[in-house]
Design a protein around this motif. Structure first.
Motif, short mmCIF file in Angstrom:
data_model
loop_
_atom_site.label_atom_id
_atom_site.label_comp_id
_atom_site.label_asym_id
_atom_site.label_seq_id
_atom_site.Cartn_x
_atom_site.Cartn_y
_atom_site.Cartn_z
N ASP A 217 0.83 -1.20 0.00
CA ASP A 217 0.00 0.00 0.00
C ASP A 217 0.87 1.26 0.00
N SER A 220 2.42 1.60 -3.53
CA SER A 220 1.57 1.92 -4.67
C SER A 220 0.70 3.15 -4.42
N LYS A 221 0.45 3.50 -3.16
CA LYS A 221 -0.46 4.61 -2.93
C LYS A 221 0.25 5.87 -2.42
N LEU A 226 -0.26 9.25 -4.98
CA LEU A 226 -1.71 9.12 -5.03
C LEU A 226 -2.36 9.74 -3.79
N VAL A 236 -6.24 4.90 3.03
CA VAL A 236 -5.25 4.14 2.27
C VAL A 236 -5.40 2.63 2.44
N THR A 238 -6.20 -1.29 2.82
CA THR A 238 -6.90 -2.27 2.02
C THR A 238 -8.00 -2.86 2.90
#
Lengths: 639, 200
Positions: A217, A220-221, A226, A236, A238
């Motif tokens: 996370d 990628s975030k 992002l 954020v 999951t």
């Protein structure tokens, strides 16, 4: 009406536990309700995955094999013969058989209905105890294979060497994981993860798991921009998080991870996300649980945080050695792998000791293993031989620096002994002030050994010429190696001394080609494979390799291989010696595994004729290499 | 009640026995009864049964508890029956008259398939005993372990191999073979093995 058939069955049962603790009347009652089943060779009694039978079984005649099937390959786990019990699974679990029982030869077995026997299990403490004991006997004992179990329910005796079976054991995971709240700021969560060296944090609300934040996370975030680093966890994370019950097996955990394409599973009390979090399973746990593969053991070593975990790795390593021996893996491959793990263990022990000391070492140092560890030939648990070299310091600092390293060495050797490496009997360890000193002192030491080897009071230990750098500052070792190389070059006196020492070992065979065994002491009539066969080869290899200026290679097998390269005229003999060394190492390792000893003494009466011939064949190269040494170093003149 | 057929009517146990064969119930798992007898000789007309041992086989197993042993009281005198009645053969078991023995036997075997080694002689002995009670012949299907053995060996059906030799060939322990029940049990093991090998 009397029933002599039942009487016969009862008479048979009474000899075997758990039946032996029942009364004759109870046994007769059981016998009256059992049946006699005949199995042809290779006939399957039950298969893994079959629904459980209403009976469990005791072998009357013949033998059955219990095996696990995975990937269409059947692995034999255990053998049951007369009086052994199998098919107990229905007593303990409602699900299907795990293993397959197949007759290895024609067999007659008695089938006893579970519901008939159940009352005795609950009423008779001895019976219950016996069944529970066998059910709980998932010992970490690496010699389990040697132990003949009297009672085998299909999942009692796990052969630890077998990766396939471990697969079905409950997975070990992190309990009481670190958690965070949904409104926590991400940066702090990331800091927590970094500080605790963990890959994920479970986000919980009111004690219930609502989501998870993993490395993935963050990558990628956050890293992609992002979300800002100040975002809250709930933006954020999951969600929902995949939850599993406690006591999930390795196989199941992996299946669930693959199914949901996640790297972490949240363990909760009842397996749903409506109950409290009790742990977390990561991909690493799955990998670590799967096998005693060298890679996993190395990884486990590096992650170990205490002696207990190091000891566990060493026990797994013994399993690995056993299964490698069973699979006939070349001994030189094994030695390499085992040596790497031994080194990693020592290294980790040093790191942990440094942590325990609380302060950084005052100067740079190196830790060296000597003797069999230095030669990377240690397969079984044998002694630890080591030494410590530290950088030169000002004379006024010397004492305090030395004290630090002695204390450190004390911790390291202590923890190695807890792992299972016994203390060196001659106290050749870094915690001995004699073998923990500065580089200059070591140079002096080697000078003395090399220049005046035969003088009185100079205890030369050939062990010190087989050393391996383990930890610390490599330049120190390089300096020493270079020095030794330089000093021994064409040093006739030194080599003559070594050669003389080499020939001192007692010969393996007598005049009539009979084995020479120990004449007295604890090992009377045993063959000392270490002193009579292995050491002559080790000493010869050391002498010849050093005389060729080969100081870097310390492994006996590799020394002979190298010698064969350098001296093509003797290549055949050197090759033979290398082979003989491997064969002898295998003998010693097998002996050690069977008797959980260091394998030094072979009981000749237990060897097959074939093995004895094999052993004797190793002795010709020894006597040939001795002749070569006698000639080369003109020993006849010295004596 | 047991002897009322002497006055003309058919006895109840025989009626029960006959009725078993009327139903076409194939759902239940087949029960085999493996049996053996001790007799005074091999002449079905002259000789009589001394004892019967029988045990049931269901599926792939011998049901240890499903077992019968009857010793029959003799009024005929031959060297063997004398020894038997004097208790040399089996002192401990209680003996019953022949009629009671037949009742117990029929009640035990019911409509099962009867199995024996060279079974025909034994069946004939039973039929003669039933005849003495003015009853019909046994109606059970029969299986002969001798015939099964010859079939497995690929030999003609009428070859005779003794139970001892069959045991040797099949590696079966013969130590129980001293009594009718021991023979029945041993034959049951033979039957299990042959059943598996031939695939019945």
């Amino acid at each position: 009406m009397k029933n002599p058939v039942a009487q016969n069955v009862a008479d048979f049962l009474k000899h075997y536990p758990p039946f032996s603790s029942l009364t004759p009347a109870e046994l007769l009652d059981i016998a009256l309700q059992c049946k006699v089943v005949y199995l042809e060779k290779n006939q399957v009694l039950f298969k893994g995955g079959d629904t459980t039978h209403s009976d469990f079984y005791i072998v009357k005649d013949g033998a059955l094999g219990l095996s696990l099937t995975s990937d269409a390959e059947e692995t034999l786990i255990d053998k049951c013969d007369e009086g052994d019990i199998l098919g107990l699974r229905p007593f303990f679990a409602k699900n299907d058989y795990l293993m397959t029982a197949r007759a290895r030869e024609e067999a007659i077995i008695y089938g006893i209905p579970i519901k008939v026997f159940q009352p005795y299990v609950t009423q008779n403490p001895k019976v219950l105890e016996f069944l529970l004991e066998s059910f709980a006997s998932q010992t970490r004992n690496p010699y389990d294979k040697e132990r003949s179990g009297r009672l085998l329910s299909e999942n009692t005796i796990f052969n630890e060497q077998d990766a396939d079976i471990q697969y079905f054991q409950p997975i070990k995971y992190t309990r009481n994981p670190i958690t965070a709240n949904p409104d926590d700021v991400l940066m702090f969560i990331a800091k927590t993860m970094a500080n605790s060296a963990i890959g994920s944090v479970i986000i919980q609300q009111n004690q219930l798991p609502v989501g998870i934040i993993t490395d993935r996370d963050l990558r990628s975030k956050i890293a992609t921009g992002l979300f800002p680093i100040t975002a809250e966890a709930q933006e954020v994370m999951t969600s929902p998080v995949i939850t599993v019950p406690e006591n999930i097996s390795v196989a199941e955990a992996q299946m669930i991870m693959l199914k949901h394409d996640v790297g972490h599973l949240c363990v909760t009390r009842d397996g749903s996300d409506k109950s409290a979090v009790s742990g977390i399973i990561s991909e690493h746990d799955v990998v670590a649980a799967q096998a005693n593969t060298p890679g996993v053991l190395l990884k486990q070593t590096r992650r170990a945080t205490n002696n207990k975990e190091l000891k566990y790795v060493r026990e797994k390593l013994t399993d690995l050695i056993q299964s490698s021996i069973d699979k006939n893996i070349p001994i030189s491959h094994m030695s390499n792998i085992v040596a790497e793990i031994n080194i990693a263990l020592t290294r980790r022990a040093i790191e942990l000791a440094v942590l325990k000391m609380g302060t950084h070492p005052p100067v740079r140092f190196t830790w060296i293993n000597i003797g069999s560890q230095g030669r990377k030939e240690q397969l079984l648990l044998t002694d630890q031989d080591n030494a410590l070299v530290f950088e030169d310091v000002q004379p006024e600092q010397y004492e305090s620096v030395k004290r630090y390293f002695l204390e450190l060495a004390e911790l390291v050797t202590e923890s190695l002994s807890k792992v299972g490496y016994e203390f060196s009997p001659h106290n050749i360890m870094a915690r001995n002030p004699q073998w923990c000193k500065s580089l200059t002192d070591w140079i002096k030491q080697y000078n003395t050994w090399i220049n005046t080897p035969a003088e009185k009071g100079v205890e030369i230990s050939t062990l010190f010429f087989d050393f391996d750098f383990i930890y610390g500052f490599p330049a120190i070792e390089d300096t020493l190696t270079e020095l030794i190389k330089e000093r021994i070059l064409r040093n006739k006196k030194f080599f003559a001394f070594l050669a003389n020492d080499t020939l001192k070992n007692p010969p393996p065979l007598g005049f009539f080609r009979q084995f020479l065994v120990e004449g007295d002491g604890e090992h009377k009539d045993y063959f000392d494979i270490k002193a009579r066969a292995l050491e002559p080869l080790i000493d010869a290899a050391r002498l010849l390799a050093l005389s060729q200026g080969q100081t870097e290679i310390t492994n006996t097998y590799h020394r002979f291989k190298k010698l064969a390269d350098i001296e093509p005229q003797h290549a055949d003999l050197y090759e033979e010696c290398a082979e003989a060394f491997n064969v002898l190492q295998r003998f010693r390792t097998e002996e050690g595994l069977v008797n959980s000893s260091n394998g030094r003494y072979l009981n000749l009466s237990e060897l097959s004729k074939n093995d004895k011939v094999k052993l004797k064949n190793c002795f010709q190269p020894i006597s040939d290499i001795h002749d070569l040494i006698k000639n080369r170093f003109s020993l006849t003149y010295i004596n | 009640m047991a002897f009322e057929w002497l006055t003309g009517s058919t006895p109840q146990f025989w009626k029960n026995y006959i009725n078993l064969f009327d139903t076409d119930d194939n759902s239940a798992q087949k029960r085999f009864v493996v049996f053996d007898m001790e007799t005074t000789g091999v002449d079905a007309k002259e000789d009589v049964i001394l004892s019967i041992g029988a045990i049931a086989v269901v599926g792939n197993g011998i049901e240890v508890g499903d077992f019968l042993e009857v010793a029959i009281l003799q009024d005929k005198f031959s060297p063997k029956s004398i020894a038997f009645n004097n208790g040399i053969v089996d002192l401990s078991s209680e003996k019953v008259v022949e009629a009671e023995g037949m009742i117990q036997f029929l009640n035990f075997v019911k409509d099962s398939i009867l199995v024996g080694h060279n079974v025909n002689l034994d069946i004939e002995m039973v039929n003669q005993a039933l005849k003495r009670l003015d009853l019909g012949r046994l109606k059970n299907p029969l299986m002969d372990t001798n015939a099964l053995y010859q079939r497995w060996k690929g030999l003609p059906d009428d070859t005779r191999t003794s139970l001892d030799d069959v045991c040797d060939a099949l590696k079966i322990d013969k130590s129980d073979r001293l009594t009718a029940w021991g023979n029945a049990y041993t034959t049951a093991l033979v039957f299990l093995k042959l059943k598996r090998k031939i695939g019945i």
